[in-house]
Design a protein around this motif. Sequence first.
Motif, short mmCIF file in Angstrom:
data_model
loop_
_atom_site.label_atom_id
_atom_site.label_comp_id
_atom_site.label_asym_id
_atom_site.label_seq_id
_atom_site.Cartn_x
_atom_site.Cartn_y
_atom_site.Cartn_z
N ARG A 33 166.16 113.34 67.03
CA ARG A 33 165.03 114.68 67.08
C ARG A 33 164.98 115.57 68.11
N PRO A 34 164.01 116.38 67.86
CA PRO A 34 163.90 117.14 69.19
C PRO A 34 163.12 116.64 70.18
N THR A 35 163.39 116.82 71.35
CA THR A 35 162.42 116.42 72.60
C THR A 35 160.96 116.77 72.40
N SER A 36 161.08 117.88 71.41
CA SER A 36 159.39 118.23 71.55
C SER A 36 158.75 117.85 70.15
N THR A 37 159.44 117.80 68.99
CA THR A 37 158.71 116.59 68.01
C THR A 37 157.79 115.15 68.75
N ILE A 38 159.23 114.56 70.36
CA ILE A 38 158.81 113.51 70.35
C ILE A 38 157.41 113.56 70.81
N SER A 39 157.51 114.51 72.03
CA SER A 39 156.12 114.53 73.33
C SER A 39 155.37 115.56 71.80
N ARG A 40 154.83 116.11 70.99
CA ARG A 40 154.00 116.51 69.90
C ARG A 40 153.77 115.69 69.37
N GLU A 41 154.13 114.22 68.94
CA GLU A 41 153.85 113.17 68.13
C GLU A 41 153.14 111.81 69.11
N VAL A 42 153.20 112.02 70.69
CA VAL A 42 152.99 110.98 71.27
C VAL A 42 151.29 111.81 71.94
N ALA A 43 151.65 113.23 72.33
CA ALA A 43 150.08 113.81 72.81
C ALA A 43 148.55 114.14 71.94
N ARG A 44 149.47 113.93 70.22
CA ARG A 44 148.29 113.96 69.51
C ARG A 44 147.25 112.65 69.15
N ASN A 45 149.01 111.49 69.08
CA ASN A 45 148.21 109.77 69.15
C ASN A 45 148.12 108.86 70.39
N GLY A 46 147.43 109.65 70.89
CA GLY A 46 147.16 108.57 71.91
C GLY A 46 147.70 109.18 73.03
N GLY A 47 148.64 109.52 73.50
CA GLY A 47 149.38 109.65 74.89
C GLY A 47 150.79 108.90 74.64
N PRO A 48 151.18 108.32 76.26
CA PRO A 48 152.13 107.22 75.92
C PRO A 48 151.39 105.42 76.32
N GLY A 49 150.12 105.90 77.32
CA GLY A 49 149.61 104.84 77.56
C GLY A 49 148.77 103.66 76.32
N GLY A 50 149.00 105.15 74.96
CA GLY A 50 148.01 104.43 73.64
C GLY A 50 147.96 105.03 72.43
N TYR A 51 149.14 104.95 72.85
CA TYR A 51 150.01 105.63 71.59
C TYR A 51 150.11 103.90 70.66
N ARG A 52 150.16 104.20 69.23
CA ARG A 52 150.01 103.09 68.14
C ARG A 52 150.94 103.63 67.17
N PRO A 53 152.74 103.18 66.50
CA PRO A 53 152.56 103.77 65.77
C PRO A 53 152.06 103.47 64.11
N GLN A 54 151.40 102.42 64.17
CA GLN A 54 150.90 102.01 63.08
C GLN A 54 149.56 103.39 62.62
N GLU A 55 149.18 103.35 63.61
CA GLU A 55 147.86 104.06 63.25
C GLU A 55 148.28 105.54 63.13
N ALA A 56 149.42 106.00 63.81
CA ALA A 56 150.05 106.86 64.00
C ALA A 56 150.60 108.01 63.17
N HIS A 57 150.81 106.96 61.99
CA HIS A 57 151.95 107.51 60.49
C HIS A 57 150.26 107.63 59.28
N ARG A 58 149.10 106.64 59.63
CA ARG A 58 148.14 106.56 58.72
C ARG A 58 147.27 108.35 58.82
N ALA A 59 147.33 108.56 60.67
CA ALA A 59 146.08 109.86 60.29
C ALA A 59 147.38 110.73 60.21
#
Length: 224
Positions: A33-59
């Motif tokens: 994937r593009p790096t921008s996709t990863i940074s945007r995904e993490v930033a909008r779902n809790g940041g590096p220290g708070g990223y939760r994959p299941q919660e991010a997917h539901r959101a």
Amino acid sequence: MPGGRLTQQDRQRIAAGLADGLSYAEIARRIERPTSTISREVARNGGPGGYRPQEAHRATVQRARRGTPAPPRAADVSGSRMEEEIVELAVRSGMPRITARVHVDLMLSEDGRRTAAELTCRLNVSPASVSVAVNYLVQHGYVRRERDPQRRRDIYVVDDEAWYHAIVISARQTLESAQAAMAAAETSGLDTAVGERLARAGTFLERVVLDMKASADRWRALLT
């Protein structure tokens, strides 16, 4: 499926990459994937220290169903305004703006701890800017560095005694200026106009800074 929407499996691999301390670029390469996709995904779902994959997917699924992103909560807006006001106060006192943003973000974090990657992502600034800001904060006693031996990275910390250390460092620097002024006064001659002026300035600064240091020592227990 490179280029398409992130799947739940993609998000689990992102979370695993973050846990391993991988960069966004490396995570992006591994899931194609593009790096921008990863940074945007993490930033909008809790940041590096708070990223939760299941919660991010539901959101993400919920946002897609609604068709529009949820408006910010009143508490989020209020918190953002408060943060901006504190940053402006710090800037008016002479702190560089990015440095002030880094300092405020650390102060308002739950445990007073961030990595460089977290600060870069949260504040949307370059790693170099974060490095310059942190160096300033460490030098002036507002922040300290801790080393994470497992992931071989620095963690920046605002502890309970940060303000005490900042005052002590400032006092030491001002005392050096006072001593330099008094030394210059002796060189110029204490019986000259310049010597008298420098001696008065040096004595004033010395008395004030020693009082400030004594006061900081006296009230230090309030911070612990």
